[in-house]
Design an enzyme around this catalytic site. Structure first.
Site, mmCIF file in Angstrom:
data_model
loop_
_atom_site.group_PDB
_atom_site.id
_atom_site.type_symbol
_atom_site.label_atom_id
_atom_site.label_comp_id
_atom_site.label_asym_id
_atom_site.label_seq_id
_atom_site.Cartn_x
_atom_site.Cartn_y
_atom_site.Cartn_z
ATOM 1 N N GLY A 94 0.785 -1.235 0.000
ATOM 2 C CA GLY A 94 0.000 0.000 0.000
ATOM 3 C C GLY A 94 0.806 1.269 0.000
ATOM 4 C CB ALA A 130 -1.803 -6.290 5.901
ATOM 5 C CD GLU A 131 -3.253 -0.230 4.795
ATOM 6 O OE1 GLU A 131 -2.343 0.329 4.162
ATOM 7 O OE2 GLU A 131 -3.092 -0.691 5.941
ATOM 8 C CG ASP A 132 -0.790 -3.341 1.957
ATOM 9 O OD1 ASP A 132 -1.265 -4.227 2.702
ATOM 10 O OD2 ASP A 132 0.381 -2.955 2.036
ATOM 11 C CE1 TYR A 133 -2.873 -11.372 0.527
ATOM 12 C CE2 TYR A 133 -4.781 -11.163 1.970
ATOM 13 C CZ TYR A 133 -3.994 -11.920 1.135
ATOM 14 O OH TYR A 133 -4.344 -13.230 0.895
#
Length: 389
Positions: free
Chosen positions: A208, A232-235
């Site tokens: 992210g 891990a909001e990007d994942y």
């Protein structure tokens, strides 16, 4: 054949198969990187949609000003800069205000204050800017990144009707000192190998630090607030787009991290944090990651080669390490798009330290479920869910 010999034979065969698979990953990353990186797909000016760039900030890094200024110099027809800080005492406010005054023609706004939607402080910091964004494309960009003037064009050019999210492969700028070399070698070898091969194989490898997303699809997934429960909001951004039928791709230009404060120890802490997050989301990594590292893999397959083919384990190990080193060096040249700006000796020392520390850092990562991030402590549960301690 005795049971013991049967087990040993099976283990030796499995190790050699895994060893061959790892070399396939090396070659896949090398050729895919050569094909995909440093290439911008042709795009017409009318296809360059407006973009809202969200920059979450916390504190002042020695390179913050020069990093943020590169975003004011982007050669792109329509974009806005949305800066976010958590409270009105943050010194980053003065940096942003000075840049807004210096570039009055750039559409830039500053948001002060958080909106709590979960334990993820980065999401809480960005929510108000996200809700105020006016364009259909959203870029989330970390504060320690700098951009070339054509980077945003490169990211948007990678969009297609079937692509919902474009992310940049993490890399670093040239800086002074061994710690900077150490980081660059890591991101140009081990990280790049995993990132490129996973993306080529269609595996979710999104980070992210710099990613472009379709806002309408993100809204269908609950908006940015729906991801505040993860660290891990990007994942999970990428997973949400995949569930909606969109693919995620990397852009031609790597993301250029340019931290002004860095050290070997602080970088190790980042690696430990990332390892804990990965293992909480994909538990099988706990076993696979250590045995696919250069040194441990070399030791295990040296035994397997001796058992199966009566090969000298020392000779096998040394050849294994040498080949790994040479392919990593070639891969980093691909990432750099030319000769390295560090000496071969610096590369060798940094590479040896990284590979020698891999098992130790992995053990540190799995010794606890707690993560320290931006002076806050979190406990990560299976599935990537987090709670602040």
């Amino acid at each position: 054949m005795s049971v013991g010999r049967g087990v040993a034979l099976t283990c030796a065969i499995i190790l050699m198969v895994l060893w061959c698979a790892i070399w396939c990953v090396h070659l896949l990353a090398l050729f895919y990187g050569k094909w995909r990186l440093h290439y911008t797909p042709p795009v017409s000016p009318e296809d360059l949609q407006g973009v809202s760039i969200i920059k979450p900030l916390t504190g002042v890094d020695p390179h913050l000003y020069i990093n943020l200024e590169t975003f004011f110099k982007l050669k792109y027809p329509a974009y806005e800069l949305l800066f976010c800080v958590q409270d009105d005492s943050d010194p980053a406010i003065l940096v942003v205000q000075s840049l807004i005054a210096k570039y009055p023609k750039v559409d830039a706004k500053l948001f002060i204050g958080v909106k709590i939607v979960g334990p993820n402080g980065k999401i809480n910091n960005m929510i108000r800017a996200y809700e105020a964004s006016k364009y259909d494309l959203i870029v989330v960009s970390d504060s320690n990144l700098r951009m070339n003037d054509d980077t945003l064009t490169d990211m948007v050019a990678s969009l297609s009707p079937k692509v919902g999210l474009v992310h940049q492969m993490p890399y670093v700028c040239d800086r002074k000192g061994f710690a900077a070399v150490y980081e660059k070698v890591y991101f140009g070898t081990q990280q790049a190998r995993n990132y490129l091969s996973a993306n080529c194989a269609g595996v979710n490898c999104t980070t992210g630090m710099s990613c472009l997303m379709r806002k309408d699809v993100l809204e269908e997934a609950g908006g940015m607030a729906a991801f505040g429960k993860y660290l891990a909001e990007d994942y999970f951004f990428a997973e949400a787009f995949r569930e909606k039928g969109y693919s995620t791709v990397i852009s031609g230009q790597p993301a250029l991290q340019n931290c002004g404060s860095y050290s070997v120890d602080s970088f190790h802490q980042r690696l430990i944090r990332w390892a804990r997050l990965r293992s909480s989301m994909i538990p099988v990594i706990i076993i696979l990651e250590p045995i696919t590292e250069c040194m441990l893999m070399g030791v295990l397959t040296s035994w397997a080669a001796q058992y199966l083919f009566s090969v000298s384990p020392l000779a096998f190990f040394l050849l294994h390490v040498l080949c790994w080193f040479l392919i990593d060096y070639m891969l980093m040249r691909v990432i750099e798009n030319g000769p390295l700006k560090i000496s071969k000796f610096e590369f060798l020392v940094a590479w040896l330290l990284r590979e020698s520390m891999a098992l130790y850092l992995t053990m540190r990562a799995h010794s606890t479920s707690k993560i320290v991030w931006r002076n806050r402590k979190y406990r990560v549960r299976w599935g990537g869910l987090a709670e602040e301690v």
